[in-house]
Design an enzyme around this catalytic site. Sequence first.
Site, mmCIF file in Angstrom:
data_model
loop_
_atom_site.group_PDB
_atom_site.id
_atom_site.type_symbol
_atom_site.label_atom_id
_atom_site.label_comp_id
_atom_site.label_asym_id
_atom_site.label_seq_id
_atom_site.Cartn_x
_atom_site.Cartn_y
_atom_site.Cartn_z
ATOM 1 N N LYS A 265 -20.709 130.772 54.290
ATOM 2 C CA LYS A 265 -19.264 130.528 54.214
ATOM 3 C C LYS A 265 -18.882 130.217 52.760
ATOM 4 O O LYS A 265 -19.748 129.862 51.961
ATOM 5 C CB LYS A 265 -18.894 129.361 55.131
ATOM 6 N N ARG B 68 -14.835 116.881 65.099
ATOM 7 C CA ARG B 68 -14.077 117.994 64.539
ATOM 8 C C ARG B 68 -13.786 118.994 65.661
ATOM 9 O O ARG B 68 -12.681 119.089 66.138
ATOM 10 C CB ARG B 68 -14.921 118.630 63.432
ATOM 11 N N HIS C 174 -22.934 119.379 65.597
ATOM 12 C CA HIS C 174 -22.963 119.197 64.138
ATOM 13 C C HIS C 174 -23.130 117.713 63.840
ATOM 14 O O HIS C 174 -22.491 116.878 64.476
ATOM 15 C CB HIS C 174 -21.677 119.746 63.524
ATOM 16 N N ARG D 111 -29.553 125.110 60.449
ATOM 17 C CA ARG D 111 -28.456 125.720 59.678
ATOM 18 C C ARG D 111 -28.303 125.034 58.328
ATOM 19 O O ARG D 111 -27.242 124.491 58.006
ATOM 20 C CB ARG D 111 -27.117 125.571 60.435
ATOM 21 N N TYR E 226 -4.057 119.558 24.955
ATOM 22 C CA TYR E 226 -2.839 119.062 25.617
ATOM 23 C C TYR E 226 -2.827 117.549 25.719
ATOM 24 O O TYR E 226 -3.850 116.927 26.006
ATOM 25 C CB TYR E 226 -2.771 119.619 27.037
ATOM 26 N N CYS F 1 -8.503 122.790 29.585
ATOM 27 C CA CYS F 1 -7.318 123.614 29.855
ATOM 28 C C CYS F 1 -7.635 124.609 30.968
ATOM 29 O O CYS F 1 -8.730 124.610 31.510
ATOM 30 C CB CYS F 1 -6.901 124.374 28.596
ATOM 31 N N MET F 2 -6.677 125.455 31.299
ATOM 32 C CA MET F 2 -6.892 126.422 32.371
ATOM 33 C C MET F 2 -8.056 127.365 32.049
ATOM 34 O O MET F 2 -8.874 127.668 32.906
ATOM 35 C CB MET F 2 -5.610 127.232 32.602
ATOM 36 N N ASP F 3 -8.138 127.791 30.794
ATOM 37 C CA ASP F 3 -9.087 128.847 30.446
ATOM 38 C C ASP F 3 -10.062 128.465 29.340
ATOM 39 O O ASP F 3 -10.928 129.257 28.990
ATOM 40 C CB ASP F 3 -8.311 130.082 29.959
HETATM 41 C C1 LIG Z 1 -21.353 124.084 56.583
HETATM 42 C C2 LIG Z 1 -22.072 123.820 57.838
HETATM 43 C C3 LIG Z 1 -23.468 123.699 57.855
HETATM 44 C C4 LIG Z 1 -24.305 123.602 56.593
HETATM 45 O O1 LIG Z 1 -24.170 122.312 56.065
HETATM 46 P P1 LIG Z 1 -25.050 121.802 54.809
HETATM 47 O O2 LIG Z 1 -24.653 120.397 54.672
HETATM 48 O O3 LIG Z 1 -24.654 122.651 53.660
HETATM 49 O O4 LIG Z 1 -26.472 121.983 55.183
HETATM 50 C C5 LIG Z 1 -24.095 123.612 59.080
HETATM 51 N N1 LIG Z 1 -23.388 123.617 60.235
HETATM 52 C C6 LIG Z 1 -22.032 123.683 60.260
HETATM 53 C C7 LIG Z 1 -21.316 123.661 61.561
HETATM 54 C C8 LIG Z 1 -21.332 123.768 59.066
HETATM 55 O O5 LIG Z 1 -19.993 123.822 59.082
#
Ligand SMILES: *Cc1c(COP(=O)(O)O)cnc(C)c1O
Length: 374
Positions: A35, A133, A162, A221, A262, A309-311
């Site tokens: 992601k 969540r 999670h 994960r 700035y 700055c921005m750039d």
């Molecule tokens: C982003 C995410 C992960 C990975 O989390 P890390 O802290 O980067 O290991 C695992 N499961 C879910 C549901 C997530 O949203």
Amino acid sequence: MRATKAIIHLDRFCRNIQEVRKKIGPKPRICVPVKADAYGHGAVRIARMALETGAACLAVAAVSEGAELREAGIRAPILLLSLPLPDELPEVVSLGLIPLVSDKDFIRQAARAAQTAGKTLELHLKIDTGMGRLGCSPEEAPGLAGLIAREKYLVLGGTATHLAAADSSAPEDRAYTQKQLARFREGVEGIRRAGFDPGIVHAANSGGVVFHEDSRLDMVRPGILLYGYSPGPGTVEVTPVMEFLTRVVFLKKVKKGETLSYGRTWTAPRDTVIATLPAGYADGLPRALSGKFPVTIRGERYPLVGRICMDQCLADLGPDPRIRRWEEVTVFGPGSLTAADMAAVLGTIPYEITCNINKRVPRVYQGSASIGEI
Ligand SMILES: *Cc1c(COP(=O)(O)O)cnc(C)c1O
């Protein structure tokens, strides 16, 4: 190529997967979260590398992220971790993404979208055990598994939760994670007792992998761990995958008392030489770091001075620098401070730093030769 770039060390990414594999043993599958453009590392390249190295599946947050992977020809299973809108469901079905679902209403809408397309949709059931969540309660899980089982075009491929504090070594957080895992087991057992197959059972993020052996289950994960940042002093040796570089594009002598950038927030305390670097907050170098972070040139640290700055931004090289124009500058990376150090200065986490390295910063992939399956 532009001076400001992110080097992505694919060989390190592979090695990090292998380290995770060593830690978890041969059984659990590895799902690689890609992601947010693989936490800023480039989703397609990272996904390909992950699959070549033996990852079983990928995970995204937005349907568009899944679409990008499918368009690149990636056919591996892709979990959709965030809940899409109902009107995105036809695309979820056509792309063959695997949404994590938590409620009856959405499951029914998913069933309708799958039926309309005449295509089976795999789902994973999300159980909320304390993250707060998404997810159903463990008590609701068997009923929802039953609902999925009765829908002709749906199949329950997995059950997930999670963890909210698995990355913490504080005793109360450890206990909280244990409580979450116990609640999760109740939900999964409930599904089994009701006569349904929960599919692939998964819970562990990076913190789970590093600190909670009993969270590994059928699949893990880990995200940030694979990108090279351990959630704590653990036993998985990982190396940061991204390196953020720029170059000295301009050098100028500045007299004591002159102000720079700035808002004139910095006044030269002595005669000095200033390097102008073509990297700014629009590249993901946070403006809040102004005056608070050094860059590294030829192994020496030089403070960023004045407003970022921005750039562009400015580094103070001191009155008598060895540094020459066009030299390479490490903003974060090996031999320098890391994205985690930068995050610490800002009161945030390395995730936010690497995610925010923006699109105009070219990613340069190195070490792409696969180092083999795990
Ligand atoms: C982003 C995410 C992960 C990975 O989390 P890390 O802290 O980067 O290991 C695992 N499961 C879910 C549901 C997530 O949203």
